[in-house]
Design an enzyme around this catalytic site. Structure first.
Site, PDB file in Angstrom:
ATOM      1  CD  GLU A  45      41.047  31.835  41.537  1.00 52.72           C
ATOM      2  OE1 GLU A  45      40.142  32.206  40.761  1.00 52.72           O
ATOM      3  OE2 GLU A  45      41.760  30.830  41.312  1.00 52.72           O
ATOM      4  CE  LYS A 121      39.659  33.380  36.885  1.00 54.14           C
ATOM      5  NZ  LYS A 121      39.251  32.167  37.636  1.00 54.14           N
ATOM      6  CB  CYS A 157      43.112  31.093  38.551  1.00 57.49           C
ATOM      7  SG  CYS A 157      43.050  29.281  38.660  1.00 57.49           S
TER       8      CYS A 157
END
Length: 268
Positions: A45, A121, A157
């Protein structure tokens, strides 16, 4: 007929604030992975630029120079790349009354024979005193992509704290889930990372490759990384793990382990 195994790699490094410099690092680590036979190479990321600077001024569209550079590397090395970047999104008024443009925290998946795919995300890091939603707009789509005959689920994440995301990827047929991350260090964070990555592999009943930024000293702001990139099997067993520094994890995964796990423990 889809291959029964896939050789993959996770490239762990610390991104700077300069996309051009980071692209050079991505090129070097991709070359190292390709030389060892990897067909899928996953970068962290925020590989395009770290969280240390303003994201809205560093963001680039998907037809910008950074994404084009990633595409060129994928073609040069005949691999599929997964790379974390920032793309422009909307504008909001933040909690302190300031107007600010936001970005999407985006994974770009590209390579010969792979239909180019992006994942934005979904779960934003509004935790531990940080408000990612002030600068990042959430995605709203669970995404999978086919790579060399394998169904690959995408996550980023903080998604790792939401088990239903990974269960849904498993139900959509993902045999492998990739998890690029910029996981900050701090009290308890290493043990949480280790626990959650193993648990999410179990939730998806899929191989899980979690690739983080390399370790950086804990700070309230700045480049964030803990290292500890990991490959876990569909039962949550750790098969490979890196330490804290820049490194490349290369491993081979097999489809039979996924099929056997799902037949033995049919939680999906």
């Amino acid at each position: 007929m889809a291959p029964d195994s896939l050789r993959l790699a996770g490239a762990q490094f610390t991104a700077t604030g300069d996309p051009t410099e980071n692209l050079r690092t991505i090129a070097d680590l991709t070359a190292r992975a390709a030389e060892r036979g990897a067909r899928l190479v996953v970068h962290p990321e925020a590989a395009m630029a770290s969280f240390a600077g303003r994201l809205d001024t560093i963001a680039e569209p998907l037809d910008g120079p950074f994404a084009d550079g990633v595409r060129a590397l994928a073609l040069e090395h005949d691999v599929t790349l997964v790379v974390g970047m920032f793309t422009p999104a909307d504008a909001i008024t933040t909690q302190d009354g300031k107007d600010r443009s936001r970005v999407h925290n985006t994974l770009l998946v590209t390579g010969p024979g792979t239909a180019e795919t992006i994942y934005r995300k979904i779960h934003l890091y509004d935790a531990f005193g940080t408000t990612e939603s002030d600068t990042v707009a959430p995605g709203d789509e669970v995404v999978t992509v086919d790579v060399d005959g394998w169904r690959v689920g995408l996550s980023t994440c903080y998604d790792v704290r939401f088990g239903e995301h990974f269960t849904e990827l498993g139900r959509r047929g993902a045999e492998l889930v990739v998890l690029p991350a910029s996981w900050g260090d701090g009290p308890g964070k290493a043990s949480q990372w280790d626990l959650l990555t193993r648990a999410r592999a179990h939730d998806a009943q899929a191989w899980l490759l979690a690739v983080g930024q390399a370790w950086t000293k804990y700070a309230v702001s700045g480049p964030l990384g803990i290292g500890r990139s990991v490959l876990a099997d569909p039962t949550g067993e750790v098969r490979a793990r890196l330490g804290g520094g820049e490194d490349v994890l290369v491993a081979e995964i097999d489809r039979a382990t996924v099929e056997r796990t799902r037949a033995t423990v049919p939680v999906l």
